[in-house]
Design a protein around this motif. Structure first.
Motif, PDB file in Angstrom:
ATOM      1  N   PRO A   1       0.817  -1.219   0.000  1.00  0.00           N
ATOM      2  CA  PRO A   1       0.000   0.000   0.000  1.00  0.00           C
ATOM      3  C   PRO A   1       0.847   1.263   0.000  1.00  0.00           C
ATOM      4  O   PRO A   1       0.497   2.253  -0.656  1.00  0.00           O
ATOM      5  CB  PRO A   1      -0.822  -0.143   1.284  1.00  0.00           C
ATOM      6  CG  PRO A   1      -0.937  -1.618   1.490  1.00  0.00           C
ATOM      7  CD  PRO A   1       0.383  -2.176   1.045  1.00  0.00           C
ATOM      8  N   GLN A   2       1.966   1.240   0.710  1.00  0.00           N
ATOM      9  CA  GLN A   2       2.833   2.419   0.774  1.00  0.00           C
ATOM     10  C   GLN A   2       3.504   2.672  -0.581  1.00  0.00           C
ATOM     11  O   GLN A   2       3.578   3.813  -1.050  1.00  0.00           O
ATOM     12  CB  GLN A   2       3.896   2.234   1.865  1.00  0.00           C
ATOM     13  CG  GLN A   2       3.344   2.148   3.283  1.00  0.00           C
ATOM     14  CD  GLN A   2       2.653   0.825   3.583  1.00  0.00           C
ATOM     15  OE1 GLN A   2       2.985  -0.217   2.999  1.00  0.00           O
ATOM     16  NE2 GLN A   2       1.674   0.858   4.487  1.00  0.00           N
ATOM     17  N   ARG A   3       3.988   1.609  -1.227  1.00  0.00           N
ATOM     18  CA  ARG A   3       4.651   1.764  -2.525  1.00  0.00           C
ATOM     19  C   ARG A   3       3.670   2.270  -3.574  1.00  0.00           C
ATOM     20  O   ARG A   3       4.023   3.084  -4.442  1.00  0.00           O
ATOM     21  CB  ARG A   3       5.241   0.418  -2.959  1.00  0.00           C
ATOM     22  CG  ARG A   3       5.964   0.434  -4.324  1.00  0.00           C
ATOM     23  CD  ARG A   3       7.316   1.098  -4.218  1.00  0.00           C
ATOM     24  NE  ARG A   3       8.058   1.076  -5.467  1.00  0.00           N
ATOM     25  CZ  ARG A   3       8.811   0.068  -5.901  1.00  0.00           C
ATOM     26  NH1 ARG A   3       8.914  -1.047  -5.176  1.00  0.00           N
ATOM     27  NH2 ARG A   3       9.472   0.155  -7.028  1.00  0.00           N
TER      28      ARG A   3
ATOM     29  N   GLU B   1       1.365   4.329  -3.357  1.00  0.00           N
ATOM     30  CA  GLU B   1       1.111   5.764  -3.270  1.00  0.00           C
ATOM     31  C   GLU B   1       2.050   6.566  -4.166  1.00  0.00           C
ATOM     32  O   GLU B   1       1.785   7.727  -4.460  1.00  0.00           O
ATOM     33  CB  GLU B   1       1.234   6.226  -1.817  1.00  0.00           C
ATOM     34  CG  GLU B   1       0.117   5.688  -0.918  1.00  0.00           C
ATOM     35  CD  GLU B   1       0.259   6.145   0.521  1.00  0.00           C
ATOM     36  OE1 GLU B   1       1.222   6.896   0.800  1.00  0.00           O
ATOM     37  OE2 GLU B   1      -0.585   5.762   1.359  1.00  0.00           O
ATOM     38  N   THR B   2       3.147   5.938  -4.609  1.00  0.00           N
ATOM     39  CA  THR B   2       4.109   6.618  -5.481  1.00  0.00           C
ATOM     40  C   THR B   2       4.022   6.119  -6.920  1.00  0.00           C
ATOM     41  O   THR B   2       4.912   6.389  -7.726  1.00  0.00           O
ATOM     42  CB  THR B   2       5.541   6.400  -4.966  1.00  0.00           C
ATOM     43  OG1 THR B   2       5.893   5.011  -5.085  1.00  0.00           O
ATOM     44  CG2 THR B   2       5.661   6.826  -3.511  1.00  0.00           C
TER      45      THR B   2
ATOM     46  N   ASP C   1       1.635   5.681 -10.495  1.00  0.00           N
ATOM     47  CA  ASP C   1       0.466   6.124 -11.257  1.00  0.00           C
ATOM     48  C   ASP C   1      -0.106   5.007 -12.128  1.00  0.00           C
ATOM     49  O   ASP C   1      -1.316   4.951 -12.346  1.00  0.00           O
ATOM     50  CB  ASP C   1       0.836   7.308 -12.156  1.00  0.00           C
ATOM     51  CG  ASP C   1       1.328   8.504 -11.365  1.00  0.00           C
ATOM     52  OD1 ASP C   1       0.672   8.867 -10.371  1.00  0.00           O
ATOM     53  OD2 ASP C   1       2.377   9.072 -11.736  1.00  0.00           O
TER      54      ASP C   1
ATOM     55  N   ALA D   1      -5.407  -2.703  -1.785  1.00  0.00           N
ATOM     56  CA  ALA D   1      -4.938  -1.341  -2.059  1.00  0.00           C
ATOM     57  C   ALA D   1      -4.903  -1.066  -3.555  1.00  0.00           C
ATOM     58  O   ALA D   1      -5.249   0.038  -4.003  1.00  0.00           O
ATOM     59  CB  ALA D   1      -3.553  -1.137  -1.445  1.00  0.00           C
TER      60      ALA D   1
ATOM     61  N   ARG E   1      -7.179   1.995  -5.118  1.00  0.00           N
ATOM     62  CA  ARG E   1      -6.598   3.098  -5.885  1.00  0.00           C
ATOM     63  C   ARG E   1      -7.091   3.085  -7.329  1.00  0.00           C
ATOM     64  O   ARG E   1      -7.342   4.137  -7.915  1.00  0.00           O
ATOM     65  CB  ARG E   1      -5.068   3.030  -5.836  1.00  0.00           C
ATOM     66  CG  ARG E   1      -4.494   3.342  -4.455  1.00  0.00           C
ATOM     67  CD  ARG E   1      -2.975   3.404  -4.482  1.00  0.00           C
ATOM     68  NE  ARG E   1      -2.478   4.476  -5.336  1.00  0.00           N
ATOM     69  CZ  ARG E   1      -2.388   5.747  -4.977  1.00  0.00           C
ATOM     70  NH1 ARG E   1      -2.778   6.139  -3.775  1.00  0.00           N
ATOM     71  NH2 ARG E   1      -1.909   6.649  -5.817  1.00  0.00           N
TER      72      ARG E   1
ATOM     73  N   LYS F   1      -6.923   6.652  -9.159  1.00  0.00           N
ATOM     74  CA  LYS F   1      -5.582   7.079  -8.766  1.00  0.00           C
ATOM     75  C   LYS F   1      -4.493   6.142  -9.272  1.00  0.00           C
ATOM     76  O   LYS F   1      -3.310   6.393  -9.051  1.00  0.00           O
ATOM     77  CB  LYS F   1      -5.499   7.173  -7.240  1.00  0.00           C
ATOM     78  CG  LYS F   1      -6.426   8.216  -6.635  1.00  0.00           C
ATOM     79  CD  LYS F   1      -6.306   8.247  -5.119  1.00  0.00           C
ATOM     80  CE  LYS F   1      -7.220   9.296  -4.511  1.00  0.00           C
ATOM     81  NZ  LYS F   1      -7.122   9.313  -3.022  1.00  0.00           N
TER      82      LYS F   1
END
Length: 337
Positions: free
Chosen positions: A81-83, A85-86, A88, A107, A111, A116
Motif C-alpha cells: 500500500p505504501q509503494r 502511493e508513489t 500512477d 490497495a 486506488r 488514482k
C-alpha cells in the motif's frame, strides 16, 4: 538479448507519435515482470546480472516518449500500500500465483477504483492469478480473462484486426500480420470490456469457429485497465507499433488521453458470427454479418458460438463428436439468417 536491444532502440527512433508535452509531468510507472512458473524470454534476466529485455525496453520507451518514468521489479512482494502511493500506472507481464498480499491487492483495487492508479497487462498477465477472498474483485475477474490454451504458438502467423477505431489499437492499423503467440481465454465476459483487437481468421491458416480477443479496455470504478495478448516474441517488443501502443496505453490508463471504455458486446457478438462463418468457408462473410439486425438473437447466438471453445478438441486425435454436434447446430441457425 543484445540483438533485441538494438532492435528496440531502432524501433524507438521510429515511434514518436505519442510524445508527452513539456507541460506534462511524467507518469510514474511500476513494471512487475515476475514469473512463478513459465518464464518468457522478454522477462528473463541475464545469468550474469542486469535487466531483462522487456525491462530495458520499458525504460527506454518511457524516456524516448517522455511520457513516463519506469521502476522495475521481479518481486511482487514489493507491491505494498505504501509503494502504490508513489505509482500512477502498474504494468504486469507475469505468470503464476504471485506473492501479493491481500492487503496489497485490496490497495491496488482501491486506488484503481478511485482513478488514482492505472493498470496495464501484457501477454501472460492473463496467465497469472492467486487465491484472494477479500473485498472487491479477484485478479482474473478484474482482468476479465484467464489463459485457456494457445494453438497459436510463437512461430505461428496470425492476423490481428482492429475491432473499432480505438486510439489504443490505432498504432497497428486496421489489420496486421504478425508472428506471435496468442491465447484463448476462460472466464471472459464480453459485457465487461471493450474489445479493440481480435484475430482475423480470414488471413490465417489455423482457424477456430469462435472469436478470439487480443486486446481490450475496461473501466474499474473511476479507473482504467488495458490488456493486450501481444508481447510474447522479441520481434514484437522491437516493433515501433508495439512501443507506440504501450505509450498510448500508459497515458490512457493514467487519464492523459481520450478513448472509450464502454463495453461493446454487440460488436463482439458480430465477431463471433464472423469467426463461425469464416471457419465454415462461407462466402460474403462481412455482408452477411452486416445484415443481422436482431440484436437479441445476435447476443444469444454469440454466447453459443463462444461456448464452442469449451468442446473444441484439444488434440487432432481427440473425439470430435460433441464439438461437431454443437458446431453443426449453431451453423445451421446462423446460415438461416
Amino acid at each position: 538479448m543484445r540483438i533485441l536491444l538494438v532492435l528496440v532502440a531502432a524501433a524507438l527512433s521510429l515511434a514518436g507519435a505519442s510524445v508527452a508535452t513539456a507541460a506534462e509531468k511524467p507518469i510514474r510507472l511500476l513494471y512487475l515482470d515476475q514469473s512463478v512458473g513459465w518464464r518468457h524470454r522478454p522477462v528473463t534476466r541475464p545469468e550474469g546480472g542486469g535487466l531483462a529485455p522487456s525491462e530495458t525496453a520499458m525504460i527506454a520507451i518511457g524516456k524516448k516518449s517522455g511520457a513516463f518514468t519506469t521502476e522495475v521489479t521481479q518481486d511482487a512482494r514489493e507491491i505494498t500500500p505504501q509503494r502504490l502511493e508513489t505509482v500512477d500506472v502498474l504494468v504486469l507481464y507475469t505468470t503464476g500465483a504471485l506473492p501479493i498480499s491481500a492487503e496489497a491487492w485490496t490497495a491496488v483495487q482501491t486506488r484503481l477504483a478511485a482513478g488514482k492508479l492505472g493498470f496495464v497487462g501484457l501477454h501472460s498477465a492473463a496467465d497469472t492469478g492467486w487465491d484472494y477472498a477479500g473485498p472487491g474483485l479477484d485478479y482474473t475477474t478484474m482482468l476479465n480473462g484467464q489463459f485457456g490454451g494457445h494453438p497459436w504458438t510463437e512461430e505461428q502467423k496470425v492476423r490481428v484486426k482492429a475491432l473499432d477505431n480505438h486510439p489504443l489499437a490505432a498504432p497497428w492499423g486496421r489489420s496486421v500480420d504478425l508472428v506471435e503467440e496468442i491465447y484463448q481465454y476462460k472466464r471472459f465476459d464480453p459485457a465487461a470490456v471493450r474489445v479493440i483487437q481480435s484475430l482475423d481468421f480470414s488471413g490465417m491458416p489455423l482457424k477456430r469457429p469462435y472469436a478470439v480477443p487480443v486486446s481490450w479496455v475496461r473501466s474499474v470504478g473511476a479507473g482504467r485497465l488495458f490488456f493486450t495478448n501481444l508481447g510474447h516474441n522479441e520481434t514484437t517488443w522491437a516493433d515501433p507499433r508495439f512501443a507506440e501502443q504501450i505509450v498510448r496505453a500508459v497515458r490512457w490508463t493514467a487519464w492523459r488521453a481520450r478513448g472509450d471504455a464502454t463495453p461493446n458486446p454487440r460488436e463482439q457478438a458480430r465477431d463471433q458470427v464472423r469467426a463461425l462463418l469464416t471457419y465454415a468457408g462461407e462466402a460474403d462473410v462481412e455482408a452477411r454479418v452486416a445484415r443481422v439486425k436482431d440484436e437479441a438473437w445476435l447476443l444469444d447466438v454469440a454466447g453459443r458460438i463462444a461456448a464452442l471453445r469449451e468442446v473444441y478438441p484439444g488434440k487432432p486425435e481427440a473425439d470430435r463428436t460433441r464439438f461437431e454436434a454443437a458446431y453443426a447446430a449453431v451453423l445451421v441457425e446462423v446460415r438461416a439468417r
